[in-house]
Design a protein around this motif. Structure first.
Motif, short mmCIF file in Angstrom:
data_model
loop_
_atom_site.label_atom_id
_atom_site.label_comp_id
_atom_site.label_asym_id
_atom_site.label_seq_id
_atom_site.Cartn_x
_atom_site.Cartn_y
_atom_site.Cartn_z
N UNK A 143 0.87 -1.24 0.11
CA UNK A 143 -0.08 -0.01 0.01
C UNK A 143 0.75 1.18 0.08
N UNK A 147 0.67 4.30 -2.54
CA UNK A 147 0.45 5.91 -2.10
C UNK A 147 1.51 6.52 -2.74
N UNK A 148 2.85 6.02 -2.87
CA UNK A 148 3.96 6.95 -3.63
C UNK A 148 3.65 7.02 -4.88
N UNK A 151 1.01 9.63 -5.48
CA UNK A 151 1.34 10.81 -5.02
C UNK A 151 2.30 11.54 -6.19
N UNK B 260 -0.89 6.13 8.25
CA UNK B 260 -0.77 6.14 6.83
C UNK B 260 -1.98 6.31 6.17
N UNK B 264 -3.38 9.52 3.89
CA UNK B 264 -3.47 9.47 2.54
C UNK B 264 -4.70 10.42 1.92
N UNK B 272 1.66 16.58 2.77
CA UNK B 272 2.13 15.26 2.35
C UNK B 272 3.04 14.80 3.45
N UNK B 275 1.62 11.61 5.63
CA UNK B 275 1.79 10.19 4.75
C UNK B 275 3.26 9.68 4.80
N UNK B 276 4.25 10.65 4.48
CA UNK B 276 5.51 10.36 4.23
C UNK B 276 6.28 9.91 5.52
#
Lengths: 324, 305
Positions: A143, A147-148, A151, B260, B264, B272, B275-276
């Motif tokens: 997951x 997500x990356x 993004x 996380x 999202x 950002x 989530x990062x």
């Protein structure tokens, strides 16, 4: 050969019966089916009537036999949540999952096999970089990869859609992604997300097998005969790694179907995995148990096919099999 | 003292290999930092993210301290509830690791016991257990975990659900991983049980369970250790995945996966950091555990040397 096939078939049926028993007990013992079907104001007597009519007072063995025979005729009952037939719900979600799975399998093989061969044969910067990448690839949860990618390609660059299937074309009841540009675009991110983990597995396995094979005497002998390297590596070495590679592809198909639950959730991909997840959230037992049985069936069929493929690929298995 | 340590590491093969492997050392340091930070989170973290009274909604969605609108109090920013993200990550890691360790303990105790008994006694118990293992192997771990989780949801009364979630997760993840232990232990026990030391124990009339746990078990610790490490990473991953899917720990006690998932939702609007940072923490932790697992497997496998 025949004895082998029959034995494997018997094993598969045993596994399916065991899984259907689990599905049955889910259905029968988790929550009360009647309570899910009727409203609050239904009287106890009416509830008892329904229970009697549906045969829920019969002995458990009778109920189980009926359950299995219904399953085998693809009568899956109705969802507690949507009141639709489960078979319809699953059938409408199946193409999305299968197409996503097919794409990620193709990605994992097209990239994984050459990368595996390369890292087995060559040492150096690229090879090491690929090996480190596989370790990272195994360690990053599916997951997070999704997500990356969303993004990067969805939010920052805005190149690709981040959810849904895009436009699909109906071929009978099968909604396909493969015939429209937007369908292909929608497939890319989820396909890569789902494929990365399988890719690292393929690559590691092909590499390990190649290294084993390269140590064998027949490769040394072939080298001594002065066969050119391309033919040596591809025809002599790689072909002999195929047996374990086929096994892992089989196992991967299962892994892909299972991990599609996660990927579908990240990309809101309307497939079976998303359906299963929704059914867990709402404790929609009929959908859960049917999904379980179908997945097990897929696994059993895949394993059976893999075992039979051995006959085609590995003459040694054929010889051993004929002595049985 | 250093001399004693050096002597120990020269005599102990595993330690010797470890100190000559810089990658493994770095991984071990990172793993120890993660575990240490998680265990000590109540003392290290600036705020208590579980204490709703201390949260101020005006502090929500503040970017990291080094960006323009950052706040010096929140070094890597805050989440949607106004929680200090660094504190939330420390507590989240603690929860993730707690579930991971509990699950792996459950899986290993169950798997090792079944494996020892199956390998030692053989016969019908072995046949039944290995059939069950086969069936379970035909379902991937994530599916088993989801299924157990779903069943538990159906069986438990609504109010109890959040309180028991850690237990449910432990059982769900543990049940999906015990097979790895059982199969490996069974295979190695099979080899061990025909060795002379086991036979001499039997002749002395020792109880089978005593032979299994005090004599065979210490001799097969190598493979068990490897699976422990590798599966710890898998367990942490599974917990994160389940929490990400929204069927894991309750939202008022966020684990890394929950953080996380929350992140999202804010990624699309440019926030950002939520989530990062949790993702980075999770990946770092799992990579370091996996590297250690790889090292152990190579070091304990005589064929690789």
């Amino acid at each position: 050969m025949l004895a082998f096939v029959l034995r494997r078939l018997a094993q598969s049926i045993f596994v399916m019966l065991a899984v259907s028993l689990i599905a049955f007990s889910l259905f029968r013992f988790v929550g009360d089916p009647i309570a899910q079907m009727v409203g609050q104001e239904t009287s106890i007597e009416d509830q008892e009537n329904i229970r009697e009519r549906l045969g829920l007072n019969d002995p458990l063995t009778t109920q189980y036999v009926r359950f299995v025979s219904n399953l085998s005729q693809a009568e899956f009952g109705y969802s507690y949540r949507t009141r639709q037939p489960v078979s319809e719900m699953i059938l409408s979600r199946l193409p999305a999952t299968l197409e996503l799975g097919a794409i990620s399998l193709v990605i994992s093989l097209i990239v994984g096999i050459p990368a595996g061969i390369y890292t087995a044969l060559k040492r150096g910067f690229l090879s090491n970089a690929l090996l480190v990448a596989t370790l990272v690839g195994i360690s990053i949860p599916t997951f997070v990869i999704g997500i990356f990618l969303i993004y990067l390609f969805g939010v920052s660059l805005g190149w690709l859609p981040t959810f849904g299937r895009g436009q699909t074309v109906a071929l009978g009841w099968w909604q396909t992604n493969f015939l429209t540009v937007s369908g292909w675009k929608a497939l890319i991110l989820p396909g890569v997300t789902l494929g990365v983990y399988q890719l690292t597995l393929t690559m590691r396995l092909v590499r390990a097998e190649m290294q084993e094979v390269l140590k064998t005497d027949y490769i040394k002998f072939a080298t001594a005969r002065g066969i050119n390297y391309r033919s040596l590596y591809l025809n002599h070495a790689f072909r002999n790694t195929l047996v374990p590679v086929v096994t892992i592809i089989g196992l991967q198909l299962g892994g892909i179907i299972a991990f599609s639950i996660v990927t579908e959730s990240v990309f809101q991909w309307p497939g079976m995995g998303l359906l299963f997840l929704e059914s867990i959230r709402y404790v929609d037992i009929p959908v859960m148990s049917v999904y379980l049985v179908l997945i097990a069936l897929m696994f059993v069929v895949i394993n059976l096919v893999v075992d039979l493929l051995y006959f085609a690929i590995d003459p040694r298995v054929r010889l051993r099999g004929s002595h049985d | 003292m250093i001399n004693a340590w050096l002597r120990w590491s020269r005599e102990n093969e595993l330690a010797y290999l470890f100190f000559r492997n810089p990658v493994a050392i770095v991984a071990a340091i990172i793993a120890i930092l993660c575990i240490g930070g998680a265990v000590l989170s109540p003392w290290l973290a600036a705020t208590d993210p579980y204490d709703i009274a201390s949260l101020d909604i005006m502090d929500s969605l503040i970017p990291p301290a080094w960006s323009e609108s950052g706040d010096a109090r929140f070094f890597i920013g805050t989440d949607d509830q106004g929680r200090d993200l660094l504190s939330a990550i420390l507590y989240g890691t603690r929860l993730s690791l707690l579930v991971g360790f509990l699950a792996i303990t459950f899986a290993s105790v169950l798997g090792v016991t079944v494996g020892l008994m199956a390998g030692y006694f053989g016969g019908r118990f072995d046949a039944i257990m290995m059939r069950i293992a086969d069936i379970q192997l035909s379902l991937p771990a994530i599916l088993t975990a989801l299924l157990v989780d779903g069943i538990a949801k159906g069986l438990l009364p609504r109010g109890q659900h959040d309180n028991l979630m850690i237990v449910v997760l432990t059982v769900a993840i543990g049940l999906s991983l015990w097979v790895n232990f059982a199969r490996t232990v069974r295979a190695t026990t099979f080899v061990e049980r025909n060795k002379e030391y086991v036979q001499s124990c039997e002749i002395m009339g020792m109880h089978p369970f005593r032979i299994m746990f005090t004599h065979i078990l210490p001799n097969i610790m190598g493979p068990i250790l490897v699976i422990l490490t590798v599966d710890l990473a898998v367990a942490v991953l599974l917990e994160a995945t389940l929490s990400f899917l929204g069927v894991g720990v309750p939202a008022n006690q966020p684990s890394l996966g929950t953080l996380i998932r929350i992140g999202t939702e804010y990624m699309f609007s440019g926030e950002w950091w939520i989530v990062i940072f949790p993702s980075a923490m999770l990946i770092l932790m799992i990579i370091s555990i996996n590297v250690l697992g790889d090292f152990l497997r190579d070091a304990l496998n005589p064929r690789m040397r």
